[in-house]
Design an enzyme around this catalytic site. Structure first.
Site, short mmCIF file in Angstrom:
data_model
loop_
_atom_site.label_atom_id
_atom_site.label_comp_id
_atom_site.label_asym_id
_atom_site.label_seq_id
_atom_site.Cartn_x
_atom_site.Cartn_y
_atom_site.Cartn_z
CG ASP A 94 46.67 38.88 49.77
OD1 ASP A 94 47.38 39.84 49.80
OD2 ASP A 94 46.22 38.28 50.38
CG ASP A 95 43.66 36.48 46.10
OD1 ASP A 95 44.44 36.14 46.93
OD2 ASP A 95 42.29 36.48 46.38
CG HIS A 150 43.66 31.75 47.03
ND1 HIS A 150 42.60 31.55 47.99
CD2 HIS A 150 44.24 33.03 47.27
CE1 HIS A 150 42.66 32.62 48.69
NE2 HIS A 150 43.47 33.45 48.20
CG HIS A 196 41.48 40.72 47.74
ND1 HIS A 196 41.16 41.03 48.91
CD2 HIS A 196 42.03 39.20 47.87
CE1 HIS A 196 41.07 39.96 49.96
NE2 HIS A 196 41.65 38.92 49.13
CE1 TYR A 207 39.88 31.41 51.07
CE2 TYR A 207 41.32 29.57 50.75
CZ TYR A 207 40.27 30.58 50.28
OH TYR A 207 39.96 30.13 49.26
CG HIS A 227 48.30 34.78 48.24
ND1 HIS A 227 47.93 34.54 49.86
CD2 HIS A 227 46.81 35.06 47.82
CE1 HIS A 227 46.72 34.70 50.12
NE2 HIS A 227 46.02 35.07 49.04
NI NI Z 1 43.92 35.58 48.93
#
Ligand code: NI
Length: 389
Positions: free
Chosen positions: A197-198, A252, A339, A289, A248
């Site tokens: 992620d991210d 965020h 991540h 989250y 995503h």
């Molecule tokens: Ni995230």
């Protein structure tokens, strides 16, 4: 179609004489043949037969006779002259055999949407409208087959049907198993899916890609729109390496704390960014989250991918701790949350892969882990753990 009664069929007679042809088969066919107004008879005959598993495709030709008795054989693109049969069942294959369930049909159309994008090449600004239009347009009830592809026909008023070819492998969980079209993935209960992620991040994502390539693992990257906008080449590199890219959100936020307009914008901006960078529209969403509710799920309008194992890599930022968490909490069917922006995750990744492989785990994509059509607005936490709204 005024001339429908003048069709003559020579494939296989007993079948075509039956009422097993989809209701719109000849209507769609006639649109593609574009028979002239002077037509008095159309003869359809097979010119070629191809087989995949239980499925048989007859390549068709159409001979048109006009009112002066002149005969013309009409030329059409190959895939538009095919009639797909299930040889074992001796019946025409149509959409209803894949799904009569509107929820499954929607999942199938989400799957087809990327192929549609390749054909229509819409401007990025029109993307959301294009998607809505596509989802609203009906699919023809009849299908065709060509090599290892199944061809769907998208219908629109006053336009010839648009042929959408899609690989069997992309459709494997939609196709009835008894068709024998696809080889099922080697059945093992010890499967996990890695998710990152991210990102993308220029310092860490390329290293994650190298490790995954070396280990020959296909993973899923849930990207943040702002990062995709900043590093579009990196996003493309991830897609080109065969990994799946999910949405995503753009920056965020906690989606459930936002108004509906903002939620829609968070998702749409990210869709556009990913489409611009990779040419692919993200078909899955991971809410930041894991925070989602009925309203935000409806806006996302896609499968929502949660996780089973939280590596908490962002919290510990320690390779040994990350590995320990995964060793202690991974079970068969797990979706593992990592991540690709964390250096500690990069450091831990080779050990995570070796450890899980030693335990007999196989790394699979989300699709293969869930092994059934992913449904819009459903949350997927791992194999066998899904919840609809
Ligand atoms: Ni995230």
């Amino acid at each position: 179609m005024g001339f429908t009664s003048s069709y003559h069929f020579f494939i296989p007679n007993q079948l075509l004489a039956s009422n097993k042809l989809p209701a719109d088969f000849w209507q769609v066919f006639a649109k593609q043949v574009r028979v002239p107004a002077s037509t008095v008879a159309v003869t359809i005959y097979p010119t070629e037969v191809s087989r995949v598993g239980h499925l048989v495709a007859f390549t068709l030709a159409a001979e048109v006779t006009d009112n002066a008795g002149r005969k013309t054989v009409l030329k059409l693109p190959l895939e538009r002259r095919q009639l797909l049969l299930n040889a074992d069942q001796n019946e025409v294959v149509d959409l209803a055999q894949i799904t009569e369930d509107p929820v499954i049909l929607k999942a199938l159309k989400l799957q087809l949407f990327n192929d549609y994008l390749h054909l229509v090449q819409p401007q990025s600004a029109d993307l959301e409208q294009t998607r809505q239009d596509f989802m609203a347009r009906p699919l023809s009830s009849w299908l065709a087959i060509k090599h290892q592809q199944l061809i769907f026909y998208v219908l629109a008023a006053n336009q010839p049907p648009l042929a959408l070819p899609i690989n069997f492998t992309d459709l494997r969980y939609f196709l009835p198993a008894d068709w024998g079209v696809t080889t099922p993935i080697a059945a093992t209960s010890k499967q996990v899916a890695l998710t990152f992620d991210d990102g993308p991040n220029p310092n860490t994502t390329p290293q994650v890609l190298r490790i995954l390539a070396q280990a020959q693992i296909q993973a899923t990257f849930f990207m943040v729109g702002t990062n995709v906008t900043t590093y579009p080449q990196l996003a493309k590199q991830v897609a080109d390496a065969g990994h799946v890219i999910g949405n995503h959100t753009y920056d965020h936020p906690l989606l459930t704390s936002l108004g509906t307009t903002q939620v829609a914008q968070e998702l749409a901006l990210t869709d556009v960014a990913i489409y611009q960078a990779t040419g692919k529209w993200p078909k899955i969403v991971r809410p930041p989250y894991g925070s989602i509710n009925r309203v935000t799920a409806a806006i996302a309008d896609r499968p929502l991918i949660q996780w089973t194992v939280d590596s908490e890599d962002w919290k510990s930022q320690n390779a040994t701790t990350i590995l320990n968490v995964i060793q202690q909490t991974t079970d068969p069917g797990a979706i593992i949350l990592l991540h690709d922006i964390q250096p500690a995750t990069v450091a831990a990744l080779p050990n995570i892969i070796s450890y899980l492989r030693l335990q007999g785990y196989q790394f699979v994509s989300i699709d293969d882990l869930i092994a059934q059509p992913l449904l819009s607005q459903w949350q997927y936490f791992g194999a066998g753990d899904q919840r609809g709204y």
